[in-house]
Write an enzyme that holds these catalytic residues in place. Structure first.
Site, PDB file in Angstrom:
ATOM      1  CG  HIS A 189      -0.164  -0.139   2.505  1.00  0.00           C
ATOM      2  ND1 HIS A 189       0.546   0.896   3.082  1.00  0.00           N
ATOM      3  CD2 HIS A 189       0.015  -1.210   3.319  1.00  0.00           C
ATOM      4  CE1 HIS A 189       1.115   0.479   4.191  1.00  0.00           C
ATOM      5  NE2 HIS A 189       0.813  -0.794   4.364  1.00  0.00           N
ATOM      6  CG  ASP A 204       5.393  -4.077   5.969  1.00  0.00           C
ATOM      7  OD1 ASP A 204       4.280  -4.588   6.188  1.00  0.00           O
ATOM      8  OD2 ASP A 204       6.082  -3.545   6.861  1.00  0.00           O
TER       9      ASP A 204
END
Length: 473
Positions: free
Chosen positions: A94, A359
């Site tokens: 994101h 992540d």
């Protein structure tokens, strides 16, 4: 569940040009050492967002909006002479976000409403939520989508110029920041003028979002996974590396930075469980232009990112962590790749799959395939790509059967690209063909990461715990 989002349902302040093509250009880089064609987003596209759209009374007055990673796309990697691009899977992290903590007042960040990606400049901006995509996070992902538009539509003509729902599959984790990132990516790829009169456009994309209990795009808790994760810090290899790199002294240095200036800025972290968590909190401030304590020099910041990467990479000490942590998602990716490779009717028109994750999604995949080559925490807006190629001169069978399936697979290859840079699957390096992993080998490697029985493999006995402790400490 399936959630529908309008592709042109936002009204514009961050006025990316009404023609999504003209903000992009071809830039041929002729370097003496690397004569490679590259596509680069115009610099002004990255800074086109107006300062009043993301700055407020809390923002560092010297902050300038810049991309967090390179936007150069090595086009030759996607168009090799003897191969035809057949399918693309893109897994993204994101964009920039707010913290997931109640420690900081969320009025420090600038966000848009959850319903509209970009809010009209005459409308007062809503308060941010925890972990929400910021204005700059939205622009990050729009820019990423535009880079892929220039690559896959304008240059390679791989995707249709107009949005074709049969060509694209989209899945997101059930988080506001990943859903908004996927929407922003799609606006960059197929968006328009973002004008009010397009708010109710019939163009839309269906996003697949799994129920929370079924989500597998990032590591989930299980008895064995949790035990091994906790044991990592006590692993003799980790302790040896930390002592060698003087991590204890570096950690004290950062604590002193916070203590010396805890009243100068809002960013104050007295303790942290992991460097990955510290980096994520740090990025919420730095990447959104908020002031930082004095002492965070470039060297300190780089070291923080390195320590975070080392934490992620340490999971390779226990291969079971990849199997339990990301193996089920690898199964989803591999099944889709396999179906496309054998021309299954269910994916006949499918060309691109977008997975909007975190992540921890990217890091887990990089670790699982032993291709975590850069010693850095995956920055926001990062993208990991699996590209499926087929021999250009191979005449595939009209009907794929069990008898000719193997031959078809043997003429296909997988290339992996991370943030527009080719990387290599560790177990496949000595089997590569023109820098690509043969699909047959890729499927074998993927299978070794996929759990055979997740529920059973998630269990751990006291005897197993003792064995792990004895072998690792």
């Amino acid at each position: 569940m399936i959630i529908n989002f309008l592709l042109n349902s936002i009204v514009g302040t961050v006025k990316l040009d009404e023609n999504p093509n003209i903000n992009l250009k071809n830039n041929i880089n002729n370097n003496d050492n690397n004569k490679e064609n590259s596509i680069e987003i115009n610099d002004y596209l990255q800074t086109l967002v107006k300062e009043e759209d993301f700055k407020n009374q809390h923002t560092d007055p010297n902050f300038k909006f810049l991309a967090l990673r390179s936007t150069k796309v090595p086009i030759d990697e996607y168009n090799p002479e003897n191969y035809q691009l057949k399918f693309v899977q893109i897994i993204t992290r994101h964009g920039r976000r707010t913290p997931e903590s109640k420690r900081y007042p969320l009025t420090m960040w600038t966000c848009n409403s959850l319903d509209q990606l970009i809010t009209n400049k005459d409308t007062s901006r809503p308060d941010c939520n925890m972990g929400q995509l910021t204005v700059l996070g939205i622009v990050d992902q729009i820019n990423v989508g535009k880079a892929y538009r220039n690559l896959f539509i304008n240059n390679l003509h791989f995707l249709d110029n107009k949005y074709n729902k049969d060509q694209i599959f989209i899945r997101s984790s059930n988080r506001e920041r990943t859903i908004s990132s996927a929407r922003s990516f799609m606006h960059g790829l197929y968006g328009g003028s973002f004008a009010d009169d397009q708010e109710k456009s019939p163009n839309h994309s269906s996003f697949l979002i799994l129920d929370e209990k079924d989500e597998n795009m990032y590591p989930r808790s299980s008895p064995k996974y949790n035990f091994l994760k906790g044991l990592l810090k006590k692993h003799k290899a980790v302790i040896e590396e930390n002592e060698k790199s003087n991590l204890k002294e570096f950690t004290e240095k950062i604590k002193n930075i916070f203590e010396d200036s805890k009243f100068d800025t809002a960013f104050y972290v007295p303790s942290w469980r992991s460097y990955a968590g510290l980096v994520n909190s740090f990025d919420c401030f730095r990447n959104n232009g908020l002031p930082l304590p004095k002492g965070f020099t470039n060297d300190v910041i780089q070291r923080m990112y390195e320590e975070s990467a080392k934490e992620f990479k340490s999971a390779r000490l226990f291969p079971e962590m990849s199997i339990l942590g990301i193996g089920r998602f690898v199964n989803d990716l591999t099944k889709q790749m396999y179906l496309k490779s054998v021309n299954d009717p269910s994916v006949k028109d499918l060309k691109l799959s977008l997975y909007s994750g975190h992540d921890t999604t990217l890091a887990a995949l990089l670790v699982a395939y032993d291709m975590y080559e850069d010693n850095v925490h995956p920055v926001t807006s990062s993208a990991l790509e699996y590209l499926l190629f087929q021999d250009k001169n191979y005449k595939e069978p009209e009907v794929v059967t069990k008898s000719n399936e193997k031959e078809l697979i043997n003429h296909q290859y997988v290339k992996v690209i991370f943030n527009h840079k080719p990387i290599h699957i560790g177990p496949c390096k000595d089997k590569e063909v023109d820098g690509m992993c043969p699909l047959s080998e890729f499927l074998k490697i993927s299978q070794s990461i996929i759990p055979t029985n997740y529920d059973e493999q998630s269990k751990i006995t006291d005897e197993e715990k003792n064995k792990y402790i004895q072998e690792s400490t």
